[in-house]
Design a protein around this motif. Structure first.
Motif, mmCIF file in Angstrom:
data_model
loop_
_atom_site.group_PDB
_atom_site.id
_atom_site.type_symbol
_atom_site.label_atom_id
_atom_site.label_comp_id
_atom_site.label_asym_id
_atom_site.label_seq_id
_atom_site.Cartn_x
_atom_site.Cartn_y
_atom_site.Cartn_z
ATOM 1 N N ALA A 94 23.412 -4.557 25.483
ATOM 2 C CA ALA A 94 22.157 -4.187 24.823
ATOM 3 C C ALA A 94 22.343 -2.929 23.971
ATOM 4 O O ALA A 94 21.872 -2.852 22.821
ATOM 5 C CB ALA A 94 21.067 -3.972 25.865
ATOM 6 N N LYS A 95 23.026 -1.942 24.525
ATOM 7 C CA LYS A 95 23.201 -0.674 23.815
ATOM 8 C C LYS A 95 24.146 -0.815 22.628
ATOM 9 O O LYS A 95 23.935 -0.187 21.580
ATOM 10 C CB LYS A 95 23.681 0.399 24.793
ATOM 11 N N VAL A 96 25.172 -1.631 22.765
ATOM 12 C CA VAL A 96 26.075 -1.864 21.635
ATOM 13 C C VAL A 96 25.332 -2.555 20.498
ATOM 14 O O VAL A 96 25.493 -2.206 19.319
ATOM 15 C CB VAL A 96 27.298 -2.698 22.075
ATOM 16 N N LEU A 97 24.481 -3.523 20.820
ATOM 17 C CA LEU A 97 23.706 -4.215 19.789
ATOM 18 C C LEU A 97 22.746 -3.262 19.067
ATOM 19 O O LEU A 97 22.536 -3.378 17.861
ATOM 20 C CB LEU A 97 22.913 -5.375 20.403
ATOM 21 N N ALA A 98 22.179 -2.321 19.824
ATOM 22 C CA ALA A 98 21.212 -1.387 19.235
ATOM 23 C C ALA A 98 21.881 -0.236 18.494
ATOM 24 O O ALA A 98 21.214 0.476 17.738
ATOM 25 C CB ALA A 98 20.302 -0.838 20.328
ATOM 26 N N GLY A 99 23.194 -0.027 18.716
ATOM 27 C CA GLY A 99 23.896 1.052 18.030
ATOM 28 C C GLY A 99 23.873 2.369 18.768
ATOM 29 O O GLY A 99 23.936 3.442 18.153
ATOM 30 N N HIS A 100 23.793 2.318 20.106
ATOM 31 C CA HIS A 100 23.793 3.540 20.907
ATOM 32 C C HIS A 100 25.102 4.298 20.668
ATOM 33 O O HIS A 100 26.189 3.724 20.783
ATOM 34 C CB HIS A 100 23.665 3.179 22.390
ATOM 35 N N GLY A 111 23.381 -12.699 8.833
ATOM 36 C CA GLY A 111 24.307 -12.626 7.712
ATOM 37 C C GLY A 111 24.933 -11.261 7.479
ATOM 38 O O GLY A 111 25.743 -11.104 6.560
ATOM 39 N N GLU A 112 24.564 -10.261 8.288
ATOM 40 C CA GLU A 112 25.111 -8.918 8.132
ATOM 41 C C GLU A 112 26.036 -8.574 9.291
ATOM 42 O O GLU A 112 25.855 -9.058 10.410
ATOM 43 C CB GLU A 112 23.990 -7.872 8.072
ATOM 44 N N ASP A 113 26.995 -7.704 9.015
ATOM 45 C CA ASP A 113 27.874 -7.178 10.057
ATOM 46 C C ASP A 113 27.109 -6.079 10.783
ATOM 47 O O ASP A 113 26.998 -4.958 10.291
ATOM 48 C CB ASP A 113 29.160 -6.632 9.433
ATOM 49 N N LEU A 114 26.583 -6.403 11.947
ATOM 50 C CA LEU A 114 25.713 -5.462 12.661
ATOM 51 C C LEU A 114 26.465 -4.192 13.040
ATOM 52 O O LEU A 114 25.896 -3.093 13.035
ATOM 53 C CB LEU A 114 25.142 -6.127 13.913
ATOM 54 N N LEU A 115 27.741 -4.318 13.343
ATOM 55 C CA LEU A 115 28.503 -3.161 13.809
ATOM 56 C C LEU A 115 28.727 -2.131 12.708
ATOM 57 O O LEU A 115 29.083 -0.980 13.003
ATOM 58 C CB LEU A 115 29.857 -3.620 14.378
ATOM 59 N N GLU A 116 28.518 -2.519 11.461
ATOM 60 C CA GLU A 116 28.684 -1.582 10.348
ATOM 61 C C GLU A 116 27.405 -0.815 10.044
ATOM 62 O O GLU A 116 27.417 0.110 9.216
ATOM 63 C CB GLU A 116 29.143 -2.333 9.084
ATOM 64 N N PRO A 165 9.916 -7.484 15.473
ATOM 65 C CA PRO A 165 11.354 -7.677 15.251
ATOM 66 C C PRO A 165 11.730 -9.144 15.092
ATOM 67 O O PRO A 165 10.985 -10.042 15.479
ATOM 68 C CB PRO A 165 11.972 -7.111 16.535
ATOM 69 N N LYS A 166 12.898 -9.360 14.532
ATOM 70 C CA LYS A 166 13.478 -10.700 14.457
ATOM 71 C C LYS A 166 14.258 -11.024 15.728
ATOM 72 O O LYS A 166 14.382 -12.180 16.117
ATOM 73 C CB LYS A 166 14.419 -10.816 13.242
ATOM 74 N N LEU A 167 14.795 -9.960 16.379
ATOM 75 C CA LEU A 167 15.511 -10.117 17.639
ATOM 76 C C LEU A 167 15.059 -9.005 18.583
ATOM 77 O O LEU A 167 15.275 -7.828 18.306
ATOM 78 C CB LEU A 167 17.028 -10.028 17.435
ATOM 79 N N ALA A 168 14.441 -9.387 19.678
ATOM 80 C CA ALA A 168 14.018 -8.426 20.693
ATOM 81 C C ALA A 168 14.996 -8.486 21.861
ATOM 82 O O ALA A 168 15.147 -9.530 22.499
ATOM 83 C CB ALA A 168 12.602 -8.739 21.169
ATOM 84 N N VAL A 169 15.683 -7.368 22.111
ATOM 85 C CA VAL A 169 16.607 -7.260 23.232
ATOM 86 C C VAL A 169 15.886 -6.489 24.336
ATOM 87 O O VAL A 169 15.483 -5.343 24.134
ATOM 88 C CB VAL A 169 17.898 -6.525 22.827
ATOM 89 N N MET A 170 15.724 -7.108 25.485
ATOM 90 C CA MET A 170 14.948 -6.518 26.567
ATOM 91 C C MET A 170 15.873 -6.223 27.742
ATOM 92 O O MET A 170 16.308 -7.134 28.448
ATOM 93 C CB MET A 170 13.807 -7.449 26.949
ATOM 94 N N ASP A 171 16.190 -4.938 27.898
ATOM 95 C CA ASP A 171 17.173 -4.517 28.897
ATOM 96 C C ASP A 171 16.491 -4.262 30.240
ATOM 97 O O ASP A 171 15.915 -3.197 30.465
ATOM 98 C CB ASP A 171 17.890 -3.252 28.414
#
Length: 260
Positions: free
Chosen positions: A51-57, A71-76, A169-175
């Protein structure tokens, strides 16, 4: 639902930014538009790290693999850019922000998601906030309280759902949104998520949880078992019922055997 995944994770490896210990170990996952996915796993399996990696913690670092989001490189992308792209994270332990009202916090967040140079009309915002709170069956006076300051566990989680309702949001991550909630609070939070999913059938949801009970109220399309930083089994809602009955020992033993 779309055949093309809104989120596609391939071979993702990640660690704590200041350490060497790998937490995610080649994780693969694809989530389609409008789908609800649940990830279940024992403590230490890497669920919250994902979850934290996806959010950019900033405390976590992806070391290998790819994450493609719409279509985007999320990690960038920086954390705020990921939010603006449509990723939302509901925290397991929402932080307190004394001195900042929920209304002011949300107004700032909504403004940040608008196009550059576009100004949020205060009356439009007020109408939207009232509408969202009524939909979630919340007292409008709640908006004047300071963010999570002195809140119960249920109030904190409900505030997370209100943020989600405002940001769409388009993607809701619920930790682990169900963590620490009694059954009444759980039902309220689940009802809010279900209402938002009904309102926007294209919104995708990734639920991270220990327990099957949340999935009694938010019905997943897919359930994944995560052990040792990777997904070791995927299936339908029946997977959660199997875990409730048998636990994770079978999967942990299989991973330990494969690693030896």
């Amino acid at each position: 639902m779309s055949d093309a995944p809104i989120l596609k994770i391939e071979g993702l490896e990640a660690k704590v930014a200041e350490g060497d210990l790998a937490i995610l170990n080649g994780l693969d996952l694809a989530i389609g538009k409008g789908e609800i996915h649940a990830i279940m796993g024992p403590n230490g399996s890497g669920k919250s790290t994902l979850a934290k990696v996806l959010a950019g913690h900033p405390g976590y670092e992806a070391t290998s693999g790819s994450v493609n989001f719409r279509g985007e490189d999320l990690l960038e992308l920086e954390a705020d850019e990921r939010s603006q792209a449509g990723v939302f994270l509901a925290f397991q332990y929402p932080i307190e922000i004394p001195g900042v009202s929920i209304a002011n916090f949300l107004r700032t967040a909504v403004q940040a998601h608008m196009a550059e140079g576009e100004e949020l009309d205060i009356f439009d915002f007020s109408d939207m906030l009232t509408d969202r709170m009524e939909m979630l069956e919340m007292d409008v006076a709640f908006a004047e309280r300071h963010v999570n300051d002195g809140f119960s566990g249920g109030e904190k989680k409900r505030n997370e759902i209100l943020q989600m309702a405002m940001l769409k949001p388009k993607l809701a991550v619920m930790d682990e949104t169900d963590s620490g909630l009694d059954i009444d609070a759980l039902k309220i939070v689940a009802s809010g998520v279900n209402k938002l999913a009904e309102e926007d059938p294209e919104m995708s949801v990734l639920l991270i949880t220990h327990y099957q009970r949340l999935l009694d109220y938010i019905k997943p399309d897919f359930v994944h078992v995560m052990v040792d930083g990777r997904i070791v089994k995927s299936g339908g809602p029946e997977v959660a019922l199997e875990l409730e009955a048998g636990g994770y020992s079978e999967y942990e033993a299989a991973e330990a055997s494969a690693a030896s």
